[in-house]
Design an enzyme around this catalytic site. Structure first.
Site, mmCIF file in Angstrom:
data_model
loop_
_atom_site.group_PDB
_atom_site.id
_atom_site.type_symbol
_atom_site.label_atom_id
_atom_site.label_comp_id
_atom_site.label_asym_id
_atom_site.label_seq_id
_atom_site.Cartn_x
_atom_site.Cartn_y
_atom_site.Cartn_z
ATOM 1 C CG HIS A 66 3.334 118.093 -17.732
ATOM 2 N ND1 HIS A 66 4.010 117.393 -16.783
ATOM 3 C CD2 HIS A 66 3.716 119.375 -17.605
ATOM 4 C CE1 HIS A 66 4.776 118.223 -16.090
ATOM 5 N NE2 HIS A 66 4.598 119.430 -16.571
ATOM 6 C CG ASP A 174 1.087 133.056 -5.095
ATOM 7 O OD1 ASP A 174 1.750 133.741 -4.284
ATOM 8 O OD2 ASP A 174 0.008 133.440 -5.587
#
Ligand code: HEM
Ligand SMILES: *[C@@H]1O[C@H](CO)[C@@H](O)[C@H](O)[C@H]1NC(C)=O
Ligand SMILES: *[C@@H]1O[C@H](CO)[C@@H](O)[C@H](O)[C@H]1NC(C)=O
Length: 254
Positions: A66, A174
């Protein structure tokens, strides 16, 4: 081969050090005289933060993405040192320049291409989602309304993300190995277990399917491409020299 997060971060730092990232003004020895022990101080702090909270590695990795896309903040665990802080902060720039979880493949490719990244680099960087978690609100629509999702996975994920309420409840990005930095993210996509809509877009009968398949069977190739793309991201239009400022409080401009 699975590498646990703390080791992965340490390894990534090492890779960046070895490559000796430098451009005109960012350099790996930026603090060599002003703060010679900086890297070992950071490494110790990161290791202890990650060992007390396994999500810290994920948070740092995401922060890096970011920051580099919008260039708002200063030195973090990145190894090309000397970045300075922005004299401005823009929530709207952050929101418009950083791709969102509802984006389709074309929008993802465009967002990265606007920052000089190829679709291939975008697919490699997305492998960051091999660690970390996401809030229910970012994937609710996918698990209740989308068809290209593994039914078993949808059912188990719904248990932790109700149709309404629980917006901030977390699920691993995940599902297979939530805290190991490996290529399971890509294997998940092939069995339609991408958590975010944007994740599954990388394997949805489109132009990036072949690369996802390749990474799913060759983690070395994923690691190589990932490290190279991370180095490139580190060097994204950083503020250096006399540009920008060093914030007294990271959260706001001076
Ligand atoms: C391809 C476009 C991307 C999209 C649409 C995207 C979107 C997201 C979203 C929605 C979350 C969950 C945030 C939340 O619930 O508050 C997330 C988490 C995360 N993202 Fe991404 N991301 C992208 C690419 C990347 C890249 C390039 C990196 C790093 C190089 C990255 C690293 C992470 C990490 C590590 C987390 C977990 C953070 C944690 O557990 O605290 N993402 N991402
Ligand atoms: C869906 O997940 C189940 C359980 O993990 C797995 O056995 C199955 O192969 C997956 N389905 C597809 C289409 O990959
Ligand atoms: C791709 O296309 C096939 C054939 O139309 C379809 O069965 C499948 O669900 C589609 N999506 C993915 C992710 O493969």
């Amino acid at each position: 081969m699975a590498i646990l997060v703390p080791q992965c971060l340490a390894r990534l730092m090492l890779i960046l050090l070895l490559i000796g990232v430098s451009n005109a003004q960012l350099s790996s020895n930026f603090y060599s005289s002003s703060c010679p022990n900086l890297l070992s101080i950071i490494r110790t702090a990161v290791n202890s933060a990650v060992s007390s909270d396994s999500r810290m590695g994920a948070s740092l990795l995401r922060l890096h993405f970011h920051d580099c896309f919008v260039a708002l903040k200063g030195p973090s665990w990145a190894i090309a040192l000397g970045r300075r802080d922005s004299t401005t902060a823009s929530l709207s720039n952050a929101n418009s320049q950083i791709p969102g979880p509802g984006n389709n493949l074309n929008a993802l490719i465009t967002a990265f291409s606007n920052k000089g990244f190829t679709a291939r680099e975008m697919v490699a960087l997305s492998g960051s989602h091999t660690i970390g978690q996401a809030r229910c609100t970012t994937f609710r629509n996918r698990i209740y309304n989308e068809a290209n999702i593994n039914a078993t996975f949808a059912t188990s994920t719904r248990a932790n993300c109700p149709r309404s309420g629980g917006d901030n409840t977390l699920s691993p990005l995940d599902v297979a190995t939530p805290t190991a930095f490996n290529n399971d993210y890509y294997r998940n996509l092939i069995s339609l277990k991408g958590l975010l809509h944007s994740d599954q877009q990388l394997f949805n009968n489109g132009s990036t399917d072949a690369q996802v398949r390749a990474y799913s069977t060759n983690s070395a190739s994923f690691f190589n491409d990932f490290a190279a793309a991370m180095v490139k991201m580190t060097n994204l239009s950083p503020l250096t020299g006399t540009n920008g400022q060093i914030r007294r409080n990271c959260r706001r401009t001076n």
